[in-house]
Design a protein around this motif. Sequence first.
Motif, PDB file in Angstrom:
ATOM      1  N   ALA A 139     -14.614   9.706  -5.866  1.00 23.59           N
ATOM      2  CA  ALA A 139     -15.964   9.242  -6.224  1.00 23.59           C
ATOM      3  C   ALA A 139     -15.907   8.061  -7.192  1.00 23.59           C
ATOM      4  N   ARG A 140     -14.761   7.891  -7.887  1.00 24.41           N
ATOM      5  CA  ARG A 140     -14.679   6.855  -8.924  1.00 24.41           C
ATOM      6  C   ARG A 140     -14.181   5.536  -8.335  1.00 24.41           C
ATOM      7  N   ILE A 141     -15.047   4.896  -7.568  1.00 24.97           N
ATOM      8  CA  ILE A 141     -14.643   3.677  -6.855  1.00 24.97           C
ATOM      9  C   ILE A 141     -14.340   2.553  -7.836  1.00 24.97           C
ATOM     10  N   GLU A 142     -15.247   2.299  -8.751  1.00 20.88           N
ATOM     11  CA  GLU A 142     -15.067   1.169  -9.675  1.00 20.88           C
ATOM     12  C   GLU A 142     -13.856   1.397 -10.587  1.00 20.88           C
ATOM     13  N   ASP A 143     -13.718   2.619 -11.058  1.00 19.81           N
ATOM     14  CA  ASP A 143     -12.586   2.921 -11.939  1.00 19.81           C
ATOM     15  C   ASP A 143     -11.257   2.724 -11.203  1.00 19.81           C
ATOM     16  N   THR A 144     -11.212   3.139  -9.941  1.00 15.12           N
ATOM     17  CA  THR A 144      -9.985   2.986  -9.153  1.00 15.12           C
ATOM     18  C   THR A 144      -9.702   1.508  -8.897  1.00 15.12           C
ATOM     19  N   TRP A 145     -10.773   0.750  -8.644  1.00 17.34           N
ATOM     20  CA  TRP A 145     -10.628  -0.709  -8.444  1.00 17.34           C
ATOM     21  C   TRP A 145     -10.010  -1.336  -9.699  1.00 17.34           C
ATOM     22  N   GLN A 146     -10.557  -0.999 -10.854  1.00 17.45           N
ATOM     23  CA  GLN A 146     -10.067  -1.561 -12.116  1.00 17.45           C
ATOM     24  C   GLN A 146      -8.618  -1.120 -12.381  1.00 17.45           C
ATOM     25  N   TYR A 147      -8.336   0.127 -12.052  1.00 15.87           N
ATOM     26  CA  TYR A 147      -6.979   0.667 -12.241  1.00 15.87           C
ATOM     27  C   TYR A 147      -5.966  -0.118 -11.413  1.00 15.87           C
TER      28      TYR A 147
ATOM     29  N   THR B 105      -1.887  -8.371  -2.911  1.00 17.70           N
ATOM     30  CA  THR B 105      -2.459  -7.408  -3.869  1.00 17.70           C
ATOM     31  C   THR B 105      -3.932  -7.158  -3.566  1.00 17.70           C
ATOM     32  N   MET B 106      -4.674  -8.239  -3.359  1.00 13.33           N
ATOM     33  CA  MET B 106      -6.120  -8.064  -3.193  1.00 13.33           C
ATOM     34  C   MET B 106      -6.480  -7.431  -1.847  1.00 13.33           C
ATOM     35  N   ALA B 107      -5.653  -7.655  -0.823  1.00 15.62           N
ATOM     36  CA  ALA B 107      -5.898  -6.957   0.448  1.00 15.62           C
ATOM     37  C   ALA B 107      -5.692  -5.455   0.258  1.00 15.62           C
ATOM     38  N   ALA B 108      -4.676  -5.097  -0.530  1.00 15.87           N
ATOM     39  CA  ALA B 108      -4.424  -3.670  -0.785  1.00 15.87           C
ATOM     40  C   ALA B 108      -5.574  -3.064  -1.599  1.00 15.87           C
ATOM     41  N   VAL B 109      -6.030  -3.776  -2.621  1.00 17.27           N
ATOM     42  CA  VAL B 109      -7.161  -3.286  -3.418  1.00 17.27           C
ATOM     43  C   VAL B 109      -8.394  -3.149  -2.516  1.00 17.27           C
ATOM     44  N   SER B 110      -8.582  -4.125  -1.625  1.00 13.50           N
ATOM     45  CA  SER B 110      -9.716  -4.084  -0.689  1.00 13.50           C
ATOM     46  C   SER B 110      -9.671  -2.823   0.166  1.00 13.50           C
TER      47      SER B 110
ATOM     48  N   LEU C  70       0.827  -1.217   0.000  1.00 16.48           N
ATOM     49  CA  LEU C  70       0.000   0.000   0.000  1.00 16.48           C
ATOM     50  C   LEU C  70       0.857   1.260   0.000  1.00 16.48           C
ATOM     51  N   ARG C  71       1.817   1.292   0.907  1.00 22.06           N
ATOM     52  CA  ARG C  71       2.611   2.510   1.115  1.00 22.06           C
ATOM     53  C   ARG C  71       3.504   2.787  -0.099  1.00 22.06           C
ATOM     54  N   ASP C  72       4.187   1.727  -0.579  1.00 19.34           N
ATOM     55  CA  ASP C  72       5.204   1.922  -1.612  1.00 19.34           C
ATOM     56  C   ASP C  72       4.640   1.887  -3.028  1.00 19.34           C
ATOM     57  N   HIS C  73       3.588   1.102  -3.243  1.00 16.48           N
ATOM     58  CA  HIS C  73       3.147   0.880  -4.621  1.00 16.48           C
ATOM     59  C   HIS C  73       1.744   1.385  -4.934  1.00 16.48           C
ATOM     60  N   VAL C  74       0.950   1.675  -3.925  1.00 15.60           N
ATOM     61  CA  VAL C  74      -0.435   2.105  -4.184  1.00 15.60           C
ATOM     62  C   VAL C  74      -0.653   3.570  -3.789  1.00 15.60           C
ATOM     63  N   ALA C  75      -0.182   3.956  -2.612  1.00 15.21           N
ATOM     64  CA  ALA C  75      -0.428   5.323  -2.133  1.00 15.21           C
ATOM     65  C   ALA C  75      -0.027   6.386  -3.170  1.00 15.21           C
ATOM     66  N   PRO C  76       1.159   6.263  -3.793  1.00 12.52           N
ATOM     67  CA  PRO C  76       1.537   7.317  -4.746  1.00 12.52           C
ATOM     68  C   PRO C  76       0.583   7.425  -5.933  1.00 12.52           C
ATOM     69  N   LEU C  77      -0.057   6.301  -6.298  1.00 16.31           N
ATOM     70  CA  LEU C  77      -0.972   6.311  -7.452  1.00 16.31           C
ATOM     71  C   LEU C  77      -2.299   6.974  -7.136  1.00 16.31           C
ATOM     72  N   LEU C  78      -2.607   7.061  -5.845  1.00 18.33           N
ATOM     73  CA  LEU C  78      -3.940   7.543  -5.460  1.00 18.33           C
ATOM     74  C   LEU C  78      -4.011   9.065  -5.385  1.00 18.33           C
ATOM     75  N   ILE C  79      -2.855   9.692  -5.160  1.00 23.68           N
ATOM     76  CA  ILE C  79      -2.840  11.150  -4.977  1.00 23.68           C
ATOM     77  C   ILE C  79      -3.336  11.831  -6.256  1.00 23.68           C
ATOM     78  N   GLY C  80      -4.342  12.675  -6.094  1.00 20.81           N
ATOM     79  CA  GLY C  80      -4.899  13.395  -7.240  1.00 20.81           C
ATOM     80  C   GLY C  80      -6.089  12.704  -7.885  1.00 20.81           C
ATOM     81  N   LEU C  81      -6.369  11.458  -7.492  1.00 22.50           N
ATOM     82  CA  LEU C  81      -7.532  10.766  -8.081  1.00 22.50           C
ATOM     83  C   LEU C  81      -8.842  11.302  -7.491  1.00 22.50           C
ATOM     84  N   ASP C  82      -9.901  11.083  -8.253  1.00 20.01           N
ATOM     85  CA  ASP C  82     -11.249  11.465  -7.811  1.00 20.01           C
ATOM     86  C   ASP C  82     -11.801  10.333  -6.935  1.00 20.01           C
TER      87      ASP C  82
END
Length: 406
Positions: A63-71, A84-89, A49-61
């Motif tokens: 409200a777009r839950i499904e789009d972020t899940w797919q991303y 991976t799936m715990a982080a997506v969860s 989460l910290r190293d590979h997911v958090a940086p990708l989330l900054i600036g995202l909307d």
Amino acid sequence: MTDRIIAAEVILTSPGRNYVTLKLQTADGVTGYGDATVNGRELAAASYLRDHVAPLLIGLDPARIEDTWQYLYRGAYWRRGPITMAAVSAVDLALWDIKGKVAGMPVYQLLGGAVRDRVLAYTHASAWELPELLDAVDARRADGFRAVRAQSGVPGLETVYGVHRDAGGGYEPAKRGAVPVTESWDTDAYLRHVPAVLAAVREHVGPDLALLHDAHHRLTPQQAARLGKALEPADLFWLEDVTPAENQEALRLVRQHTTTPLAIGEVFNSIFDCKDLITEQLIDYVRVAVAHAGGISHLRSIFALADLYQVKAAPHGPSDVSPVSFGASVHVGLSTINFGIQEYMGYDALAHEVFPHAWSFADGYLHPGEAPGLGVEVDETLAAKFPYEPAYLPVARRLDGSMTDW
Ligand SMILES: O=C(O)[C@@H](O)[C@H](O)[C@H](O)CO
Ligand SMILES: [Mg+2]
């Protein structure tokens, strides 16, 4: 135009046991929480989460839950797997939390609203010897539970899944320490003993109490079929994890031989792990957890598939899924038509304090509460007082020394 995500942090805390919490913040000052606790592999989930997911989330909307899940799912390329799936969860839960808080509604309202008034729960009772087990079941019933999982010791064995020799009815499998404890196991001794135990528990409690039992992935298909048959007179609500379910086809043999209801899925992390079990109607309950199988969004897909085949949702709820995802699970239970039962193992008093929550238990049932979002907050000052400590689930060896499934 909704607000953007401006911060994504991981909170590691150990109030009685380890938890990995994701905290997202929006520019408007809305905070969302998610759970990525993977028992015994917490630091891997935290790093993912910290190293590979958090940086990708900054600036995202947000409200777009499904789009972020797919991303996150498609964008990892190395898709699926428990970490991976715990982080997506965790991200999915935090975004549902934010959406609820922005809307001023509890998440179950966003999922279509309540389809029932309350969510049936089961808890655990365990003791090495039968008289103490009967007392433990009575005690859980006195706490209000209408469904109880019963686990006992086995003569000749030193250790058995689901029970400590001197625990007085309680059971917490993960032990603090740098390496896992090694337990020993003998399936034959277990199979000789457990049908009589569950028959005695049924005789003691009468017909009304729902009784469950967990075989914890330890049987061959043939042994599982025999056990299911032998337990039919005890009228179980379910027999759980009879075989290691990497091999979904194995359940065909079990199913042909017994009408004891079967529950599987606490270690699954996607719909692909259970699609054959569901579409071939090889199980009655699917145990995927909101913290491990892609969050609310993916659980809804799994449960929608399950509904076509009259398989019911029965999410995993041990003390190692945090009160954040536990609350999320109760929101899903309240709003999912083919929900069956929610495991509620309970939490250390400290965990209730670190994670103040709107969800509640009364009279055998859970309710997610009416707080906006998931309704679970994090007391970060208190959380910081309990730093992560290594802890592991045990491993198991047979009497000849070879490794087996714990
Ligand atoms: O059904 C259950 O709650 C158990 O199988 C636990 O998940 C296991 O002991 C690991 O915590
Ligand atoms: Mg289990």
